[in-house]
Write a protein that holds these residues in place. Structure first.
Motif, PDB file in Angstrom:
ATOM      1  N   GLN A   1     127.800  80.266  43.032  1.00  0.00           N
ATOM      2  CA  GLN A   1     127.855  81.551  42.351  1.00  0.00           C
ATOM      3  C   GLN A   1     127.389  82.684  43.269  1.00  0.00           C
TER       4      GLN A   1
ATOM      5  N   ALA B   1     129.628  85.814  44.482  1.00  0.00           N
ATOM      6  CA  ALA B   1     129.202  87.204  44.288  1.00  0.00           C
ATOM      7  C   ALA B   1     129.261  87.979  45.595  1.00  0.00           C
TER       8      ALA B   1
ATOM      9  N   PRO C   1     137.138  93.304  40.367  1.00  0.00           N
ATOM     10  CA  PRO C   1     135.764  93.836  40.350  1.00  0.00           C
ATOM     11  C   PRO C   1     135.616  95.225  40.941  1.00  0.00           C
TER      12      PRO C   1
ATOM     13  N   PRO D   1     126.453  94.451  40.907  1.00  0.00           N
ATOM     14  CA  PRO D   1     125.461  93.473  40.424  1.00  0.00           C
ATOM     15  C   PRO D   1     125.388  93.400  38.900  1.00  0.00           C
TER      16      PRO D   1
ATOM     17  N   VAL E   1     127.941  91.027  37.898  1.00  0.00           N
ATOM     18  CA  VAL E   1     127.488  89.660  38.187  1.00  0.00           C
ATOM     19  C   VAL E   1     126.509  89.191  37.115  1.00  0.00           C
TER      20      VAL E   1
ATOM     21  N   TRP F   1     128.323  88.117  34.154  1.00  0.00           N
ATOM     22  CA  TRP F   1     128.951  86.821  34.407  1.00  0.00           C
ATOM     23  C   TRP F   1     127.964  85.672  34.164  1.00  0.00           C
TER      24      TRP F   1
END
Length: 374
Positions: free
Chosen positions: A221, A225, A313, A339, A342, A345
C-alpha cells in the motif's frame, strides 16, 4: 478465449493421422472401428473419440470433447465441456467449464474449471487434483484427492487421503477413506453416518493473515501510494493546464464526473456481457466470429480504463488540496490533497468503496472539462 483460439489454430495446423476424420469441417470423429496407432492432435468445434487411440490425445474444441472409446496414452483436453464415458489408460488433464467422468482413468486426473463431476461408476487410478467451483467426486480414487473448490461432495472409495480447501465439504453415505481427511474451511464438514474414515479427520480454519503478511500488505500500500504521488506530480509537470482544468471540473460538477467515469468504465464490462450473452443463446461455432471481434475490443477498452484510473488521483487530489489551500501552487495543493485520498482508501470497511467512487469520479473529470474550467 483468445488462448483457446490460438491453441486451436496451432493444433489444427498439425497433420492428423489418416484414420481421424472430419465431418462438415467442424467435427473430428474417431469412429468405433478406427484404431489410431500414434498420437492424435485434434481441433474443431466438436471432438468425439469412439474408437481406439494407442498413443496420446491432445484435443481442443469450442463446444465439447467426448471420449467413449479407449485412449491408451494420456489425454490433454481444452474445451467448454469434456465427457469421458470410455477408458483412458494414462492421465487426464482438462481445462473446461464442465467436466464429467463416467468411465475409467488409469493414472492422474488433473482438472481446472467451473464444475467437475465423477460418477459412481467411474474410477481414477492415482490422484485427483481439482480446482473448481463445484466438485462432486462419487467414484473410486486410487490415491489422494486434493485441490481447491467452493463446494466439495465426496463418495466412493478413496485409497489415499483427502486434502482440500473448500467452503463446504460433504462426505456422502458409503464413502470409505483409507487415509486421512484434512480440509481447510470456515465451517465444519457434513459427514454422513455411514461414511468411514480409517485415518484422522482434521479441520483447519482459515486463519487471519499473520504479522508478516500484514507487513507485506502495508508495504504494498505504501509503494502504491508513492507511485500515485509520483504519477500525479509527473502529469502536473507534463500537462499542467489540463490537470488543473480536470480538478476544476471535478470540484464544480462531481456527480457529472462520476457519471462519466461509471459510463466509461462500463464499456469493457458491457462488451464482455454481450459476448457471453451471444455464446449463451447461440452455439459458440455460430457466435465465434463476433466474439473474436468483441473480446479484443473489450481488452483494449479495459486497458484504456485502467490507464484512466491510474491518472484519476490527479484531479481528485488537486481538487481536495484546492479546497484546503486555494492559494498554494498546483504542486503543493496536490501534495496536500493526495494523502487525504490515501487515508480514505485505508478506511476500514468503506475504504474500497470510497476509493472506487473517487477513482471513477477522477476518471470522468478528464472527460468533462469545458471552457469554464480551462
Amino acid at each position: 478465449m483468445g488462448l483457446l483460439v490460438a491453441v486451436g489454430a496451432l493444433v489444427a495446423a498439425l497433420p492428423l493421422p489418416a484414420l481421424a476424420q472430419r465431418v462438415q469441417s467442424n467435427v473430428v470423429l474417431v469412429r468405433a472401428d478406427d484404431v489410431i496407432t500414434e498420437d492424435l492432435y485434434a481441433a474443431g468445434n466438436t471432438i468425439v473419440v469412439s474408437g481406439v487411440i494407442e498413443g496420446d490425445l491432445i484435443a481442443v474444441a469450442f463446444d465439447s470433447i467426448r471420449i467413449d472409446g479407449v485412449v491408451e496414452g494420456d489425454v490433454i483436453a481444452l474445451s467448454s465441456r469434456v465427457e469421458v464415458t470410455g477408458r483412458i489408460d494414462g492421465a487426464l488433464r482438462v481445462g473446461a467449464v464442465s467436466t464429467v467422468v463416467e468411465g475409467e482413468i488409469g493414472d492422474d486426473f488433473f482438472v481446472g474449471g467451473f464444475s467437475v463431476q465423477t460418477a459412481a461408476s467411474s474410477s481414477v487410478g492415482r490422484d485427483v487434483l481439482a480446482w473448481a467451483r463445484t466438485a462432486e467426486l462419487l467414484g473410486d480414487v486410487g490415491r489422494d484427492i486434493e485441490g481447491t473448490q467452493r463446494t466439495t461432495r465426496v463418495a466412493g472409495q478413496v485409497d489415499g487421503d483427502i486434502d482440500v480447501t473448500t467452503s463446504g465439504l460433504t462426505l456422502l453415505p458409503g464413502l470409505r477413506v483409507s487415509g486421512d481427511v484434512r480440509y481447510t474451511a470456515a465451517a465444519p464438514a457434513t459427514v454422513a453416518q455411514t461414511a468411514q474414515i480409517d485415518g484422522t479427520f482434521v479441520r483447519a480454519e482459515a486463519l487471519e493473515p499473520n504479522l508478516r503478511v500484514r507487513g507485506v500488505q502495508l508495504l504494498a500500500q505504501f509503494v502504491a501510494a508513492l507511485a500515485g504521488l509520483g504519477i500525479g506530480l509527473g502529469l502536473l509537470w507534463a500537462v499542467p493546464e489540463r490537470s488543473i482544468a480536470a480538478a476544476s471540473a471535478l470540484a464544480r460538477r462531481p456527480l457529472v464526473a462520476l457519471a462519466w467515469g461509471v459510463g466509461v468504465a462500463s464499456v469493457p464490462i458491457a462488451l464482455v456481457i454481450v459476448a457471453v450473452g451471444l455464446v449463451s443463446v447461440t452455439s459458440l461455432s455460430s457466435s465465434g466470429p463476433v466474439v473474436l471481434v468483441l473480446l479484443p475490443v473489450a481488452i483494449a477498452a479495459g486497458a484504456v480504463v485502467l490507464i484512466g484510473l491510474l491518472t484519476a488521483p490527479v484531479p481528485v487530489g488537486l481538487a481536495v488540496g484546492s479546497r484546503l489551500r486555494p492559494g498554494w501552487s498546483s504542486y503543493a495543493r496536490y501534495v496536500l490533497g493526495f494523502p487525504i485520498v490515501v487515508i480514505a482508501w485505508l478506511l476500514p470497511w468503506v475504504g474500497g468503496i470510497v476509493l472506487t467512487l473517487l477513482g471513477l469520479a477522477g476518471l470522468g473529470a478528464w472527460l468533462v472539462v469545458d471552457d469554464r474550467d480551462e
